[in-house]
Design a protein around this motif. Structure first.
Motif, mmCIF file in Angstrom:
data_model
loop_
_atom_site.group_PDB
_atom_site.id
_atom_site.type_symbol
_atom_site.label_atom_id
_atom_site.label_comp_id
_atom_site.label_asym_id
_atom_site.label_seq_id
_atom_site.Cartn_x
_atom_site.Cartn_y
_atom_site.Cartn_z
ATOM 1 N N LEU A 82 0.826 -1.204 0.000
ATOM 2 C CA LEU A 82 0.000 0.000 0.000
ATOM 3 C C LEU A 82 0.864 1.259 0.000
ATOM 4 N N ALA A 83 0.627 2.100 -0.996
ATOM 5 C CA ALA A 83 1.342 3.372 -1.088
ATOM 6 C C ALA A 83 0.338 4.510 -1.052
ATOM 7 N N THR A 84 0.598 5.492 -0.222
ATOM 8 C CA THR A 84 -0.212 6.706 -0.237
ATOM 9 C C THR A 84 0.722 7.910 -0.140
ATOM 10 N N LYS A 85 0.142 9.117 -0.128
ATOM 11 C CA LYS A 85 0.970 10.321 -0.251
ATOM 12 C C LYS A 85 0.511 11.409 0.712
ATOM 13 N N VAL A 86 1.455 12.309 0.997
ATOM 14 C CA VAL A 86 1.201 13.477 1.824
ATOM 15 C C VAL A 86 1.776 14.704 1.123
ATOM 16 N N TYR A 87 1.108 15.816 1.219
ATOM 17 C CA TYR A 87 1.560 17.128 0.734
ATOM 18 C C TYR A 87 0.375 18.057 0.572
ATOM 19 N N GLY A 88 -0.603 17.669 -0.251
ATOM 20 C CA GLY A 88 -1.730 18.542 -0.557
ATOM 21 C C GLY A 88 -2.543 18.887 0.676
ATOM 22 N N ASP A 96 -1.936 22.290 7.588
ATOM 23 C CA ASP A 96 -2.479 21.022 7.110
ATOM 24 C C ASP A 96 -2.092 20.771 5.662
ATOM 25 N N THR A 97 -0.919 21.218 5.291
ATOM 26 C CA THR A 97 -0.434 21.026 3.932
ATOM 27 C C THR A 97 1.090 21.025 3.939
ATOM 28 N N ARG A 106 0.715 14.073 11.348
ATOM 29 C CA ARG A 106 -0.740 14.120 11.508
ATOM 30 C C ARG A 106 -1.467 13.586 10.268
ATOM 31 N N ALA A 107 -0.918 13.884 9.079
ATOM 32 C CA ALA A 107 -1.540 13.377 7.857
ATOM 33 C C ALA A 107 -1.431 11.863 7.775
ATOM 34 N N CYS A 108 -0.316 11.323 8.233
ATOM 35 C CA CYS A 108 -0.151 9.868 8.243
ATOM 36 C C CYS A 108 -1.186 9.222 9.145
ATOM 37 N N GLU A 109 -1.381 9.770 10.332
ATOM 38 C CA GLU A 109 -2.352 9.204 11.265
ATOM 39 C C GLU A 109 -3.768 9.270 10.689
ATOM 40 N N TRP A 138 12.968 14.244 7.494
ATOM 41 C CA TRP A 138 13.441 12.920 7.911
ATOM 42 C C TRP A 138 13.166 12.666 9.389
ATOM 43 N N GLN A 139 13.194 13.708 10.205
ATOM 44 C CA GLN A 139 12.867 13.527 11.622
ATOM 45 C C GLN A 139 11.457 12.965 11.780
ATOM 46 N N ALA A 140 10.518 13.510 11.018
ATOM 47 C CA ALA A 140 9.134 13.024 11.084
ATOM 48 C C ALA A 140 9.041 11.594 10.575
ATOM 49 N N CYS A 141 9.723 11.303 9.479
ATOM 50 C CA CYS A 141 9.665 9.956 8.909
ATOM 51 C C CYS A 141 10.306 8.926 9.824
ATOM 52 N N GLU A 142 11.410 9.298 10.452
ATOM 53 C CA GLU A 142 12.060 8.387 11.396
ATOM 54 C C GLU A 142 11.106 8.018 12.531
ATOM 55 N N THR A 143 10.332 8.999 12.986
ATOM 56 C CA THR A 143 9.363 8.745 14.057
ATOM 57 C C THR A 143 8.309 7.749 13.599
ATOM 58 N N LEU A 144 7.787 7.958 12.398
ATOM 59 C CA LEU A 144 6.744 7.067 11.874
ATOM 60 C C LEU A 144 7.275 5.655 11.644
ATOM 61 N N VAL A 145 8.500 5.555 11.152
ATOM 62 C CA VAL A 145 9.102 4.240 10.938
ATOM 63 C C VAL A 145 9.332 3.543 12.279
#
Length: 322
Positions: A82-88, A96-97, A106-109, A138-145
């Motif tokens: 499953l692939a999804t995206k964040v930005y918009g 919120d963008t 927050r968008a991931c959650e 990367w700080q945010a992504c490291e947290t999610l990973v």
């Protein structure tokens, strides 16, 4: 359906990626579920979506449709990459963008809730955000990973230099960084061959081409009466701009006894660094029509002819330097 690794990662994905952008607004929930079931039957395990998809039905609607499909069980989620995206932007509020650490987390959650899943296999930046430093991203992504909510990270619509900057920043943090990049890539639009493809190959980033048929221009538009598409002013303008090449392309495909849409996707599957073109069906018939491309092996003479019709680009700087 053949499988391949997503970039340098150990993750196996199908050579076609099911794009779900139409689901939930142009394609009913019931029909969307049927297409996804058929995709699994055909060995397509790689599904792509985005938090903003849903459009007329509301942002987030497409993720909700995938979520109700996963909720039916039957190992649907376990068998899907499953692939999804964040930005918009999901609301009118300023945070919120884009790609701030706040919005990424927050968008991931929010995506996880709509998708009714505990994890996202590939979390992608839908567009570049030059205003946010890579260390923050990367700080945010490291947290999610670390939390197990995201397994791999990818980008979309990034330049070659941005792939390099992202990869070097991740390396300095001892983080895996990008494993994929979604870019527009097809016979008519080959710009990524200049910088993006070379950078991606250097860093082991798999390319996921979107718009593989350039909005239908490479799908046999001249040979079939597609009133809706040809009546659209923008599509008609694009067609007129490329009419001689498109006509020669359709003539070549007819000579080979192959469908133009199949040839366009089959060509992408021969390109170095390409992982899986995204097919974005609105109907089951469109999905079934895309499957034929994986059974085509284009001969070198055919590839050479396609290059004559749609000249490619050498990797920079060889394209323009002595």
């Amino acid at each position: 359906m053949d499988q391949t690794h997503l970039g340098r990662s150990g993750l196996s994905v199908s050579r076609l990626c099911l794009g779900t952008m139409n689901f939930g607004w142009k394609t009913s929930e019931e029909d969307s579920h049927a297409i996804m079931d058929r995709a699994h039957t055909e060995g397509v395990n790689f599904f792509d979506t985005a938090n903003v998809y849903g459009f007329d039905a509301g942002k987030g609607r497409t993720e909700e449709v995938l979520g109700t499909w996963f909720a039916q069980g039957g190992e649907r989620r376990d068998r899907t990459v499953l692939a999804t995206k964040v930005y918009g932007g999901m609301t009118d509020w300023p945070n919120d963008t884009f790609l701030s650490a706040r919005n990424i987390v927050r968008a991931c959650e929010a995506s996880l809730r709509r998708l009714q899943t505990d994890w996202i296999d590939l979390y992608q930046f839908h567009h570049s955000d030059p205003a946010t430093p890579w260390d923050e991203i990367w700080q945010a992504c490291e947290t999610l990973v670390a939390q197990g909510k995201v397994l791999y990270v990818g980008s979309s619509n990034h330049a070659g230099w941005q792939l390099a900057a992202a990869s070097e920043s991740a390396r300095a943090r001892h983080f895996t960084g990008l494993v994929s990049e979604q870019s527009i890539y097809n016979l008519l639009v080959r710009d990524i061959e200049l910088e993006v493809l070379p950078a991606a190959q250097h860093y082991g980033i798999g390319i996921i081409p979107w718009s593989p048929l350039q909005g239908g221009l490479l799908a046999g538009v001249l040979a079939k009466a597609d009133g809706d598409r040809r009546s659209a002013e923008a599509a008609q303008q694009r067609l007129e701009q490329h009419r001689p090449a498109v006509q020669a392309y359709e003539d070549a495909c007819a000579e080979w006894g192959l469908a133009p849409a199949d040839v366009g996707i089959a060509w992408l599957l021969t390109r170095p660094g390409v992982t899986a073109p995204i097919i974005g069906p609105r109907t089951m018939a469109q999905f079934e029509g895309s499957l034929g491309a994986t059974s085509i092996t284009l001969e070198q003479a055919q590839l050479d002819r396609l290059d004559e019709l749609f000249p490619g680009k050498q990797a920079a700087p060889m394209e323009y330097a002595w």
